[in-house]
Scaffold this active site. Structure first.
Site, PDB file in Angstrom:
ATOM      1  N   LYS A   1       0.832  -1.211   0.000  1.00  0.00           N
ATOM      2  CA  LYS A   1       0.000   0.000   0.000  1.00  0.00           C
ATOM      3  C   LYS A   1       0.866   1.262   0.000  1.00  0.00           C
ATOM      4  CE  LYS A   1      -2.089  -1.141   3.823  1.00  0.00           C
ATOM      5  NZ  LYS A   1      -1.443  -2.433   4.032  1.00  0.00           N
ATOM      6  N   THR A   2       1.874   1.270   0.864  1.00  0.00           N
ATOM      7  CA  THR A   2       2.729   2.446   0.927  1.00  0.00           C
ATOM      8  C   THR A   2       3.516   2.588  -0.373  1.00  0.00           C
ATOM      9  OG1 THR A   2       2.839   2.172   3.312  1.00  0.00           O
ATOM     10  CG2 THR A   2       4.494   3.605   2.319  1.00  0.00           C
TER      11      THR A   2
ATOM     12  N   ASP B   1      -1.848   7.715   3.871  1.00  0.00           N
ATOM     13  CA  ASP B   1      -1.434   6.359   4.258  1.00  0.00           C
ATOM     14  C   ASP B   1      -2.028   6.047   5.634  1.00  0.00           C
ATOM     15  OD1 ASP B   1      -0.172   3.934   4.193  1.00  0.00           O
ATOM     16  OD2 ASP B   1       1.878   4.708   4.232  1.00  0.00           O
ATOM     17  N   GLU B   2      -2.154   4.777   5.952  1.00  0.00           N
ATOM     18  CA  GLU B   2      -2.671   4.343   7.274  1.00  0.00           C
ATOM     19  C   GLU B   2      -4.014   5.017   7.571  1.00  0.00           C
ATOM     20  OE1 GLU B   2      -1.048   2.112   9.064  1.00  0.00           O
ATOM     21  OE2 GLU B   2       0.989   2.166   8.274  1.00  0.00           O
TER      22      GLU B   2
ATOM     23  N   GLN C   1      -5.412  -3.265  10.946  1.00  0.00           N
ATOM     24  CA  GLN C   1      -4.324  -2.591  11.652  1.00  0.00           C
ATOM     25  C   GLN C   1      -4.803  -1.304  12.327  1.00  0.00           C
ATOM     26  OE1 GLN C   1      -0.308  -2.782   9.770  1.00  0.00           O
ATOM     27  NE2 GLN C   1      -1.466  -3.385   7.972  1.00  0.00           N
TER      28      GLN C   1
ATOM     29  N   ARG D   1       5.353  -7.146  11.071  1.00  0.00           N
ATOM     30  CA  ARG D   1       6.533  -6.298  10.828  1.00  0.00           C
ATOM     31  C   ARG D   1       7.725  -7.112  10.366  1.00  0.00           C
ATOM     32  NH1 ARG D   1       4.196  -2.846   9.186  1.00  0.00           N
ATOM     33  NH2 ARG D   1       2.438  -4.194   9.552  1.00  0.00           N
TER      34      ARG D   1
HETATM   35  P1  ATP Z   1       1.737  -2.063   6.013  1.00  0.00           P
HETATM   36  O1  ATP Z   1       0.303  -2.479   6.030  1.00  0.00           O
HETATM   37  O2  ATP Z   1       2.530  -2.828   6.999  1.00  0.00           O
HETATM   38  O3  ATP Z   1       1.935  -0.593   6.049  1.00  0.00           O
HETATM   39  P2  ATP Z   1       2.091  -1.955   3.140  1.00  0.00           P
HETATM   40  O4  ATP Z   1       0.880  -2.540   2.544  1.00  0.00           O
HETATM   41  O5  ATP Z   1       2.198  -0.485   3.174  1.00  0.00           O
HETATM   42  O6  ATP Z   1       2.309  -2.576   4.599  1.00  0.00           O
HETATM   43  P3  ATP Z   1       4.631  -1.821   1.828  1.00  0.00           P
HETATM   44  O7  ATP Z   1       5.421  -1.375   2.999  1.00  0.00           O
HETATM   45  O8  ATP Z   1       4.313  -0.856   0.781  1.00  0.00           O
HETATM   46  O9  ATP Z   1       3.315  -2.560   2.359  1.00  0.00           O
HETATM   47  O10 ATP Z   1       5.333  -3.064   1.159  1.00  0.00           O
HETATM   48  C1  ATP Z   1       5.801  -4.173   1.914  1.00  0.00           C
HETATM   49  C2  ATP Z   1       7.061  -4.728   1.302  1.00  0.00           C
HETATM   50  O11 ATP Z   1       6.787  -5.392   0.083  1.00  0.00           O
HETATM   51  C3  ATP Z   1       8.056  -3.655   0.989  1.00  0.00           C
HETATM   52  O12 ATP Z   1       9.347  -4.130   1.252  1.00  0.00           O
HETATM   53  C4  ATP Z   1       7.859  -3.418  -0.497  1.00  0.00           C
HETATM   54  O13 ATP Z   1       9.021  -2.931  -1.110  1.00  0.00           O
HETATM   55  C5  ATP Z   1       7.510  -4.805  -0.983  1.00  0.00           C
HETATM   56  N1  ATP Z   1       6.646  -4.819  -2.172  1.00  0.00           N
HETATM   57  C6  ATP Z   1       5.459  -4.201  -2.309  1.00  0.00           C
HETATM   58  N2  ATP Z   1       4.927  -4.432  -3.522  1.00  0.00           N
HETATM   59  C7  ATP Z   1       5.799  -5.217  -4.204  1.00  0.00           C
HETATM   60  C8  ATP Z   1       5.825  -5.794  -5.498  1.00  0.00           C
HETATM   61  N3  ATP Z   1       4.834  -5.640  -6.375  1.00  0.00           N
HETATM   62  N4  ATP Z   1       6.901  -6.523  -5.826  1.00  0.00           N
HETATM   63  C9  ATP Z   1       7.907  -6.714  -4.951  1.00  0.00           C
HETATM   64  N5  ATP Z   1       7.943  -6.197  -3.708  1.00  0.00           N
HETATM   65  C10 ATP Z   1       6.904  -5.455  -3.326  1.00  0.00           C
HETATM   66 MG    MG Z   2       2.330   0.857   4.738  1.00  0.00          MG
END
Ligand code: ATP
Ligand code: MG
Length: 688
Positions: free
Chosen positions: A33-34, A224-225, A255, A621
């Site tokens: 997402k981020t 975000d969040e 979360q 995490r």
């Molecule tokens: P959270 O809910 O914990 O905030 P998030 O959904 O924001 O998580 P991110 O932090 O954006 O998730 O991504 C998690 C990990 O997966 C990061 O290391 C990111 O670089 C990797 N990632 C995300 N999308 C891809 C993708 N399409 N291919 C490879 N790696 C990815």
């Molecule tokens: Mg995130």
């Protein structure tokens, strides 16, 4: 700069490219997402949107800094720095600074921190005669502050609050405090953290000119969040988005961990109610964690009943099972953590910055901090009482401001209060009045307090000695050109040190507290030295800013690299580490004891599902390896007390965990590397 969309899956790509109109990305932890937000920012830039029109809001300063860092790499520093990127609070403060008149604040308004707010509320309680016997004891200040804050964020005015039906005497006291508290804020020309959001929301509603200006400026909004936004934040988003509704929010209802602070998960689950044209995109894959970690997370969160059904589909196959560690006591739990950190660094080549120790309550960090310090291992602390957050440090900082920037009334008030010197509220009012009429600062009024009638003799003595001490320190400062020795002299002179010793109760606690002040003096010394090295005068405002701004700033100065992270679960949100140790998983810690013994009112009392979400945040995490530890007994007031394992541990699937019972495995001779590990730790400490 050419954006490479190949590092995204089709759903992520769709989310990046859907730039016009409202968009919700609702997805589990680690699903990118981020990453969608950062890529979207770059995508918008590539389509020619000026950086000043793009706003990305994240939850903590730490998260905002991380985003900025990623964008630095993708777009270059100049562009990344002209984006509007920060927390709701920091962006709100910037808007107020740009248009103080519209937002109804003075040109140079002050921002109260938590400690200032407590001080103000304490003063109001005293004023209202609500302190009762034993001074502040009658009411827990925290509960009142929180109540008022919840009202502000729900747009309940002081008058509205007075008309509410009260379930507890806390609510009643809070309603009585609320109005006078707001008046004092205004009189000080200051705002609190809540104002940085609520004031923005109300102004955007009421002031068409301001609304038009900001809607034209902030053309693309991203949050975000989003699951942890409250009502006031929702209103800020809606009123900034206007009719254009170019707003993209991302989040995960699983979360949502700030319900206790008034966050409304309905903001995300009902997004399409507020933004009718909303498009929703779900991301299913988890790119962060190995499969056993994802399966543990799924199993835990599935036990919650009020949630949007979804589960993490791990993209990273293989990986170790999650290790559940049972230590005979708290001491052994800490030692295990030390040993594990050793093994990961030595045997698996892990770097300190790849490791995090996470816990439910900030105070759990003390034991770990002591252990790492003992071994000379580098660490940083997120959330909780880092040095700059401690009361003593803020008190000392207030004295520094009084000495160097005597126009800062907030600082003067704070300094005047500690140690107490017989100056009551009435006297302060006389001083403020005197100052207002003559256009003086509070400090100047204090220097001339002899001209003011009606000051009781005890207070007059207190003011005279305060004034003399400040003047002495200022003279010393002007002649020596450094603030360190004068400040030290001032703190000793006004008796702050004895005060800290007396308040602390024990010598150990006193030393720990005074350490914070020593740290401040050292930081100040380093700051002056750097200024001298650059051949200029020290600009103390910069120093104040570093101290005031995010807790993470000092750490940024030394660079966050090379350090083990210690963090509360709340502050760890959104972040990730290859190795995570989730500690103290016992009933009463996680879930927190507040859940089994609700008090105050339902709005504040914790709820079990939120505790489970916290546990889920902790698990998710971890990228590569996860340890979940607990102790079978802990020392409480000198006695070994048995501890029950957290009920959440029962939810972990047996096939995905391995249990390491330290006492049992040692008996069986399984843990003979322990002593080798400790010897290595000692060596490591020498080397680092
Ligand atoms: P959270 O809910 O914990 O905030 P998030 O959904 O924001 O998580 P991110 O932090 O954006 O998730 O991504 C998690 C990990 O997966 C990061 O290391 C990111 O670089 C990797 N990632 C995300 N999308 C891809 C993708 N399409 N291919 C490879 N790696 C990815
Ligand atoms: Mg995130």
């Amino acid at each position: 700069m050419a954006l490479d969309l190949s590092g995204l899956n089709p759903e992520q790509r769709a989310a990046v490219c859907a730039t016009e109109g409202p968009l919700l990305v609702l997805a589990g932890a680690g699903s990118g997402k981020t990453r969608v937000i950062t890529h979207r920012v770059v995508y918008l830039l590539e389509r020619g949107v000026p950086p000043g029109n793009i706003v990305a809001l994240s939850f903590t300063n730490k998260a905002a800094d991380e985003m900025r860092e990623r964008l630095h790499k993708m777009t270059g520093k100049a562009i990344a720095d002209s984006l509007v990127l920060g927390t709701f609070h920091s962006v709100g403060a910037a808007m107020m600074r740009e248009q103080p008149d519209h937002f109804g604040v003075p040109k140079k308004f002050g921002i109260l921190d938590q400690g200032d707010v407590y001080g103000l509320v304490r003063a109001v309680l005293r004023d209202l005669g609500l302190t009762g016997q034993g001074a502040e004891r009658r009411f827990d200040l925290g509960a009142i502050v929180q109540r008022v804050s919840l009202w502000k964020n729900d747009f309940v005015s002081p008058a509205d609050a007075q008309g509410l039906y009260f379930e507890t005497e806390y609510d009643e006291a809070a309603a009585a405090v609320y109005g006078p508290y707001e008046e004092r804020l205004r009189a000080l020309g200051a705002v609190d953290f809540d104002d940085l959001i609520c004031r923005i929301a109300t102004t955007l509603e009421e002031n068409a000119e301001a609304r038009a200006y900001w809607q034209a400026k902030f053309r693309y909004l991203m949050v975000d969040e989003y699951q942890d936004t409250n009502r006031a934040q929702l209103e800020v988003v809606r009123r900034l988005a206007g009719e254009r509704e170019n707003v993209c929010v991302v989040g995960d209802d699983d979360q949502a961990i700030y319900g206790w602070r008034g966050a409304k998960v309905a903001n995300i689950l009902g997004f399409d109610m507020y933004f009718k044209r909303a498009q929703t995109i779900k991301l299913e894959q988890n790119y962060r964690s190995y499969a056993p970690i994802c399966r543990c997370a799924n199993a835990v969160i599935q036990r919650n009943t009020s949630r949007h059904e979804k589960s993490l589909v791990p993209q990273r196959r293989g990986g170790d099972k999650v290790t559940v560690v049972v230590a005979p006591d708290g001491e052994q739990e800490s030692r295990f953590i030390g040993r594990t950190i050793y093994r990961e660094i030595k045997d698996r080549g892990m770097k300190p910055e790849d490791i995090a120790v996470l816990y439910r309550s900030a105070k759990q960090c003390d034991a770990i901090e002591a252990l790492l310090q003992e071994h000379g291992l580098p660490y940083r602390i997120l959330g909780g009482q880092a040095f700059y957050d401690k009361k003593q440090v803020k008190d000392a900082l207030a004295y520094l401001k009084v000495m160097i920037a005597p126009k800062d009334d907030l600082a003067t008030r704070r300094a005047l209060d500690v140690p107490s010197r017989g100056v009551g509220l009435k006297t302060i009012e006389h001083l403020s009045e005197f100052a207002r009429h003559r256009n003086l600062s509070l400090a100047e009024a204090i220097h001339r307090s002899e001209e003011i009638a009606d000051i009781p003799s005890r207070a007059a003595t207190g003011l005279r000695s305060f004034s003399a001490a400040i003047k002495r320190a200022q003279a010393h400062f002007y002649t020596s050109g450094s603030a360190v020795a004068p400040l030290q002299g001032l703190l000793e002179g006004v008796g702050l040190r004895e005060y800290v010793l007396k308040e602390a109760g024990s010598e150990a606690a006193a030393t720990a507290r005074w350490d914070g002040v020593v740290w401040l003096l050292e930081a100040l010394g380093r700051f002056e030295q750097r200024a001298r090295a650059k051949g200029g005068q020290a600009r103390y405002n910069d120093f104040f800013q570093v101290m005031n701004a995010s807790k993470d700033k000092e750490e940024d100065e030394d660079g966050a690299g090379g350090k083990i992270t210690l963090s509360t679960l709340h502050s760890a949100k959104g972040l990730e580490w290859p190795l995570v140790l989730l500690i103290g998983c016992e009933e009463g810690i996680m879930p927190h004891k507040r859940v089994s013994a609700p008090r105050i009112s339902d709005a504040i009392a914790g709820d079990l599902e939120e505790e489970r979400r916290l546990f889920y945040v902790g698990i998710t995490r971890a990228r590569d390896r996860l340890y979940i530890t607990r102790a079978a007994t802990r020392l409480e007031r000198g006695a070994e007390v048995p501890r029950k394992p957290s009920r959440f541990l029962d939810d972990l699937p047996e096939a995905d965990i391995q249990v390491h019972d330290i006492a049992r495995d040692e008996r069986l001779g399984h843990d003979n590397v322990a002593s080798r590990a400790e010897a290595f730790l000692a060596n490591l400490a020498k080397g680092l």
